[in-house]
Motif scaffolding. Structure first.
Motif, PDB file in Angstrom:
ATOM      1  N   LYS A   1       5.917  37.248  -5.639  1.00 30.25           N
ATOM      2  CA  LYS A   1       5.410  36.134  -6.441  1.00 30.25           C
ATOM      3  C   LYS A   1       6.387  34.957  -6.396  1.00 30.25           C
TER       4      LYS A   1
ATOM      5  N   ASP B   1       0.065  40.561 -13.790  1.00 34.88           N
ATOM      6  CA  ASP B   1       0.324  40.616 -12.360  1.00 34.88           C
ATOM      7  C   ASP B   1       0.866  41.994 -12.018  1.00 34.88           C
TER       8      ASP B   1
ATOM      9  N   LEU C   1      -2.265  34.065  -4.544  1.00 31.54           N
ATOM     10  CA  LEU C   1      -1.169  35.031  -4.560  1.00 31.54           C
ATOM     11  C   LEU C   1      -1.576  36.325  -3.857  1.00 31.54           C
TER      12      LEU C   1
END
Length: 235
Positions: free
Chosen positions: A39, A32, A68
């Motif tokens: 997040k 990520d 996301l």
């Protein structure tokens, strides 16, 4: 298969707990490149939406399926807490609504709670309020929640990073209606207090917003426990 009422062996002062280790599971590490803060809010808001849907509120598929990256595109890396708020109606009675507010990182004081009270007290149809906390709420602030015209619940943001009902070891759980509860007690000649008990602070109970006196049916069908059914009363 014959249904059997079973009494669990693990009790704490006569009260059974039902977390089954769900909170011991950490969020799997994934690649990520975005920020941790965005997040964190994404996971907590998604779980809150799923929780409201499971409680019978009208939550859109678009909200539930938001990725996301889509969340970051819409809310940014440092989301505005006001924009994160959720307001949805009850499916069975759209006149009743619940509101979810994400609190800031500063401690929640009586003054903070009173400001929220003044903001929501005139909201038409509001019958539930959930505060997602990033910091502690002091004792006096908690007492102030009793002055609200609706039910108020608080969840530390860390409790919403994972949806506990999606845990792979979770048994099938059904919430009995008032009529189903009365039938169960009558058929087995039991009183509430004779059923295995489940604490009101249990994570599953809090997720579903259950109240004292409600009964849940729990069906286990996996190893090592095999298949059996038990009922628990919320205390």
């Amino acid at each position: 298969m014959e249904e059997v009422m079973a009494i669990e062996r693990s009790y704490e002062n006569g009260v059974s707990t039902f977390d089954d280790g769900a909170h011991s599971h950490c969020i799997a590490k994934t690649e990520d490149k975005g920020g941790v803060e965005s997040k964190r809010f994404y996971l907590a808001r998604t779980t809150a939406l799923e929780m409201l849907r499971d409680r019978g509120y009208q939550v859109s598929d678009a909200e539930l399926s938001l990725s996301l990256s889509e969340f970051r595109s819409g809310f940014g890396e440092k989301p505005d807490l006001e924009r994160l708020r959720i307001s949805v109606p009850l499916r069975s009675n759209p006149m009743k609504k619940i509101l979810v507010l994400f609190m800031g990182s500063e401690p929640v004081t009586v003054k903070t709670v009173r400001v929220i009270h003044s903001q929501v007290s005139s909201t038409v149809g509001l019958h539930g309020l959930i505060l997602v906390l990033q910091s502690k709420m002091n004792h006096f602030a908690k007492k102030e929640l009793a002055t609200f015209p609706c039910t108020v619940e608080t969840f530390p943001i860390g409790d919403l990073l994972v949806n506990i009902t999606k845990h792979t070891g979770q048994p099938k759980i059904e919430i009995l209606t008032k009529e189903e509860k009365e039938k169960l007690l009558s058929e087995h000649a039991l009183e509430d207090k004779q059923l295995p008990l489940l604490k009101e602070k249990d994570s599953f109970v809090r997720y579903h917003g259950l109240k004292k006196g409600q009964v849940v049916k729990i069906t286990y069908s996996k190893e090592p426990v095999g298949h059996f059914v038990t009922y628990r009363c919320i205390v």
